[in-house]
Design a protein around this motif. Structure first.
Motif, PDB file in Angstrom:
ATOM      1  N   TYR A  14       0.871  -1.240  -0.048  1.00 34.28           N
ATOM      2  CA  TYR A  14      -0.136  -0.089  -0.074  1.00 34.28           C
ATOM      3  C   TYR A  14       0.797   1.199   0.002  1.00 34.28           C
ATOM      4  CZ  TYR A  14      -4.552   2.226   1.435  1.00 34.28           C
ATOM      5  OH  TYR A  14      -5.633   2.688   1.082  1.00 34.28           O
ATOM      6  N   PRO A  15       0.765   2.152  -0.687  1.00 39.06           N
ATOM      7  CA  PRO A  15      -0.675   2.485  -1.339  1.00 39.06           C
ATOM      8  C   PRO A  15      -0.569   2.287  -2.923  1.00 39.06           C
ATOM      9  CG  PRO A  15       0.700   4.598  -1.172  1.00 39.06           C
ATOM     10  CD  PRO A  15       1.554   3.580  -0.715  1.00 39.06           C
ATOM     11  N   LEU A  18      -3.500   1.092  -4.370  1.00 40.80           N
ATOM     12  CA  LEU A  18      -4.825   1.716  -4.188  1.00 40.80           C
ATOM     13  C   LEU A  18      -5.207   2.654  -5.627  1.00 40.80           C
ATOM     14  CD1 LEU A  18      -5.279   2.747  -0.693  1.00 40.80           C
ATOM     15  CD2 LEU A  18      -6.750   1.231  -2.102  1.00 40.80           C
ATOM     16  N   THR A 101      -5.910  -4.507   0.671  1.00 38.07           N
ATOM     17  CA  THR A 101      -6.256  -3.598   1.617  1.00 38.07           C
ATOM     18  C   THR A 101      -7.114  -2.531   1.099  1.00 38.07           C
ATOM     19  OG1 THR A 101      -3.948  -3.786   2.697  1.00 38.07           O
ATOM     20  CG2 THR A 101      -5.206  -1.831   3.463  1.00 38.07           C
ATOM     21  N   PRO A 103      -9.466   1.038   1.327  1.00 39.09           N
ATOM     22  CA  PRO A 103      -9.364   2.657   1.976  1.00 39.09           C
ATOM     23  C   PRO A 103     -10.507   2.658   2.974  1.00 39.09           C
ATOM     24  CG  PRO A 103     -10.271   2.723  -0.434  1.00 39.09           C
ATOM     25  CD  PRO A 103      -9.958   1.164  -0.157  1.00 39.09           C
ATOM     26  N   THR A 201      -6.389   8.971  -5.808  1.00 43.28           N
ATOM     27  CA  THR A 201      -6.251   7.824  -5.019  1.00 43.28           C
ATOM     28  C   THR A 201      -6.584   7.960  -3.714  1.00 43.28           C
ATOM     29  OG1 THR A 201      -4.325   7.622  -6.504  1.00 43.28           O
ATOM     30  CG2 THR A 201      -4.259   6.486  -4.172  1.00 43.28           C
ATOM     31  N   ALA A 204      -4.099   5.837   2.254  1.00 43.07           N
ATOM     32  CA  ALA A 204      -3.918   4.780   2.993  1.00 43.07           C
ATOM     33  C   ALA A 204      -4.486   4.949   4.712  1.00 43.07           C
ATOM     34  CB  ALA A 204      -2.438   4.270   3.048  1.00 43.07           C
TER      35      ALA A 204
END
Length: 255
Positions: A14-15, A18, A101, A103, A201, A204
């Motif tokens: 991460y990130p 994402l 993962t 958000p 985006t 995190a």
């Protein structure tokens, strides 16, 4: 390890995972092998997009119920809350299964839409509400079709099926408000502004932060994915239960 998901890679970083914009030159690159099929960068980003969409459209539905001055906008708001609560539950189910993962807040651009509409009222609110949401749903509708037709991962495919039905419903209720300017909306949809990836985006989640849960309304008609029919074990994520119709923190599952 019977029944456990097999990943060829360690936990995805991460990130980078994402990005709501393209995070690499090859969205078809396989980043993990799972018991539900290979997971590509595009698959991973799609799950994140669906989660992030709910993190701003669900609260906007709540705002629409309070501020909407027309029956059509209030009805559309009910559909946003209902549909995204079910999609959120599905994302929270399959995210841990695929080691993705999720958000806890939407992207800065999406938060900007919410802040804009918070500052409006009356006819202006209704009109911008319908047009912004018609534009954003129209944009992701094409993404859903591409993922559905290309993914080899059965969990992602099932999420795409659910997202397709939900987004089509939301497009339809926005159009039924009678407020959509199709020329302008389709232009904005097909000619988006060039924004930095940081605006597109979601940030995190801090370590240990409780997972945000979009709870369904008491009159919910949409349902999350039934993973039992897909096989391959169960999720460590939440089920989306509850009747509060609000954003509720839930403990993050242990690794």
């Amino acid at each position: 390890m019977g029944g456990a998901m097999a990943l060829t890679l360690a936990a995805l970083a991460y990130p980078g995972m994402l990005g709501l914009s393209t995070v690499s030159s090859s969205q078809t690159r396989i980043i993990a092998q799972t018991q539900w099929g290979p997971l590509t960068e595009a698959d991973r980003d799609f799950v994140v997009k669906v989660r992030a969409a709910g993190l701003w459209e669900y609260p906007l539905g709540q705002i629409g119920l309070q501020k909407g001055s027309s029956k059509g906008v209030r009805t559309a708001s009910e559909h946003l809350i209902d549909g995204h609560a079910a999609l959120d539950a599905s994302c929270r189910k399959i995210g841990p299964m695929l080691n993705i993962t999720l958000p806890n807040v939407a992207s800065p651009q999406q938060v900007g839409f919410v802040n804009q509409l918070k500052g409006e009222s009356g006819k202006q609110f209704d009109t911008d509400f319908a047009n912004i949401l018609r534009m954003t749903h129209g944009s992701i509708f094409n993404t859903i079709a591409k993922i559905r037709s290309t993914t080899k991962n059965s969990l992602v495919r099932a999420l795409a099926d659910q997202a397709n039905d939900t987004v089509l419903d939301h497009i339809t209720v926005m159009e039924k408000t009678g407020l959509v300017d199709f020329d302008q909306t389709i232009f904005n949809q097909t000619t988006p502004p060039k924004l930095p990836s940081s605006d597109l985006t979601p940030p995190a989640p801090p370590a240990g932060q409780p997972e945000v849960v979009l709870t369904p309304p008491p009159t919910a008609t949409s349902t999350p994915l039934d993973l039992g029919v897909l096989g391959g074990g169960t999720s460590g994520g939440g089920t989306g239960g509850g009747t509060g119709g609000g954003l509720t923190p839930s403990p993050v599952p242990s690794p």
